[in-house]
Design an enzyme around this catalytic site. Structure first.
Site, short mmCIF file in Angstrom:
data_model
loop_
_atom_site.label_atom_id
_atom_site.label_comp_id
_atom_site.label_asym_id
_atom_site.label_seq_id
_atom_site.Cartn_x
_atom_site.Cartn_y
_atom_site.Cartn_z
N ASP A 165 25.86 63.41 60.86
CA ASP A 165 27.37 64.46 59.79
C ASP A 165 28.30 63.27 59.73
O ASP A 165 28.49 62.93 58.73
CB ASP A 165 28.00 65.91 60.18
CG ASP A 165 28.36 66.05 59.36
OD1 ASP A 165 28.54 65.92 58.62
OD2 ASP A 165 29.87 67.50 60.14
N ASP A 198 27.51 54.58 68.53
CA ASP A 198 29.05 54.35 67.49
C ASP A 198 29.06 52.67 67.09
O ASP A 198 29.72 52.76 66.14
CB ASP A 198 30.00 54.04 68.94
CG ASP A 198 29.78 53.83 70.01
OD1 ASP A 198 27.87 53.59 70.13
OD2 ASP A 198 30.53 52.96 70.78
N ASP A 258 27.85 60.56 55.83
CA ASP A 258 28.79 60.12 54.80
C ASP A 258 30.12 58.86 54.67
O ASP A 258 30.75 58.80 54.41
CB ASP A 258 30.19 61.15 55.93
CG ASP A 258 30.88 62.51 55.13
OD1 ASP A 258 29.23 63.01 54.94
OD2 ASP A 258 31.33 63.04 55.48
N LYS A 301 24.44 58.36 71.92
CA LYS A 301 24.87 57.94 73.44
C LYS A 301 24.44 58.78 74.40
O LYS A 301 24.28 59.48 75.06
CB LYS A 301 25.50 58.69 72.77
CG LYS A 301 26.67 58.47 71.35
CD LYS A 301 27.53 56.97 71.49
CE LYS A 301 28.87 56.78 72.25
NZ LYS A 301 29.55 55.93 72.91
N TYR A 332 27.23 71.52 66.84
CA TYR A 332 27.58 73.21 66.14
C TYR A 332 26.99 74.68 65.92
O TYR A 332 27.64 75.33 65.80
CB TYR A 332 26.68 73.06 64.54
CG TYR A 332 28.34 71.22 63.93
CD1 TYR A 332 28.56 70.69 64.75
CD2 TYR A 332 27.23 70.70 63.11
CE1 TYR A 332 29.79 69.84 64.31
CE2 TYR A 332 28.28 69.27 62.50
CZ TYR A 332 29.30 68.77 63.28
OH TYR A 332 29.62 67.48 62.49
#
Ligand code: NAD
Length: 370
Positions: A250, A226, A254, A193, A142
């Site tokens: 992020d 993932d 959620d 990852k 970001y």
């Protein structure tokens, strides 16, 4: 009696309504002699833009810097949809995070037994769920440079975001995760990852080193981000503390949030580095939800995420873990008793207002500590 300086930024929409309920809880703890809370209030978001032409004034920033903790409600709403980009309501929150150096975002996902049936997962998968997502908040994709959209020679456009992490950024977030795991069930799951990203390779190396050298007593596992998303909806109770970068955090936070039902139930904390002299961290506590303009001013907002955020401040900024436990118990008791705001009520169930929910939690505090 210990005294703490709390800076309140209720913000816009339902922010002021739910902050009023925190003040009730706060004064209950004061009356019980738990601690003295010196409070000051300021403006952030749209209301600050209306008053000062910017999303937070310099004087309120100074108060936030000086406080032992900042309690933040929510910002934004349709009224400010067209204000200049730099003065948009969210800019106030971003400025606070940046200037206070809040690099660690803590989001607990706790499923109260009384609300297990409200989850989108089967109740037995989420009942008693208690996990904590620790997300790196100030680095990664970001913020990494270059960050741009360029036009190529052939007229095509190309967008670039840069995922970048340095050792010290990973070390400090890993330490937060290990420290917190030590106060819980002693397990850290690091999600990245490393199979396809260089930043994932470094993340894994650094977290492993910090764990081995500084926290050998805490179990550490690595999980591909993932796979972590899949596991969160398959068997979430396997986790205790999950640590991850800004982007994965992020998304994963959620996912975890939705396991527990309503947005109105979710608190969060953002912490900075410990001060070299006092050891105190800068901190900001806020509900995960936004300003909910659709229900603002109607007495419908659920104050539990905001009150739960204050419970996190008791625990992480004021060292008042027992008081935080008591407040969490009071919330649980109120839910067990069937008290519901509209967002967590099943069809046909009676509902209470924001004020009534706050009062029920104060009454439960009285009952538990009688
Ligand atoms: P939102 O979280 O405000 O609302 C989403 C839905 O959840 C709405 O239906 C709302 O009524 C409901 N809801 C949220 N909190 C609730 C509560 N405590 N009790 C009961 N119901 C609740 O998200 P949105 O509608 O996408 O955004 C509204 C505004 O909030 C926008 O301006 C957005 O930019 C802003 N926002 C601010 C923050 C923040 O301040 N940190 C976070 C997210 C969104």
């Amino acid at each position: 009696m210990a005294s703490f300086n709390l800076f309140l930024l209720p913000g816009d929409g339902i922010g002021p309504e739910i902050m009023v309920q925190v003040k009730e809880v706060l004064s209950w703890f004061e009356k019980r002699g738990v601690a003295k809370f010196e409070t000051e209030s300021g403006l952030v978001g749209g209301c600050a833009y209306d008053a000062h032409g910017k999303a937070i004034s310099e004087s309120d920033m100074a108060l936030a810097q000086a406080a032992d903790a900042v309690l933040f409600g929510a910002v934004g709403g349709p009224k400010w949809a067209d204000v200049p980009y730099d003065a948009r309501p969210e800019a106030g929150l971003l400025r606070l995070r940046k200037d206070l150096g809040l690099f660690a975002n803590l989001r607990p996902a706790i499923c109260y037994p009384a609300l297990a049936s409200a989850s989108s997962l089967k109740p037995e998968l989420v009942e008693g769920l208690d996990i904590l997502i620790v997300r790196e908040l100030t680095g990664g994709v970001y913020f990494g440079e270059p960050k741009e959209i360029v036009t190529l020679e052939n007229g095509e456009k190309r967008a670039v975001d840069t995922q970048v992490y340095s050792t010290h950024e990973i070390e400090r977030i890993a330490r937060v995760a290990f420290d917190l795991a030590g106060t819980r069930r002693n397990k850290v799951s690091s999600a990245e990852k490393h199979n396809v990203m260089k930043s994932g390779v470094l993340w894994k190396q650094v977290v492993t080193k910090v764990g081995k050298e500084e926290y050998p007593q805490v179990e550490l596992e690595h999980v591909l981000a993932d796979n972590c998303a899949m596991q969160l909806v398959r068997r979430p109770k396997q986790y205790d503390v999950i640590v991850c970068d800004n982007l994965f955090g992020d998304i994963l936070s959620d996912v975890a949030a939705m396991l527990t039902g309503s947005l109105g139930m979710l608190p969060s904390a953002s912490l900075g580095a410990p001060d070299a002299v006092t050891g105190k961290r800068k901190s900001l506590y806020e509900p995960v939800h936004g300003s909910a303009p659709d229900i603002a001013g109607k007495g419908l907002a659920n104050p539990i995420a905001m009150i739960g955020s204050f419970a996190m401040a008791l625990r992480y900024s004021f060292g008042l873990g027992d008081a935080a436990d008591l407040l969490d118990k009071a919330i649980s008791r109120v839910l067990d008793g069937g008290t519901r705001t509209a967002d967590i009520a099943a069809p046909g169930e009676n509902t209470v207002s924001t004020t009534e929910m706050g009062a029920a939690i104060v009454a439960a505090l009285n009952e538990i500590s009688a």
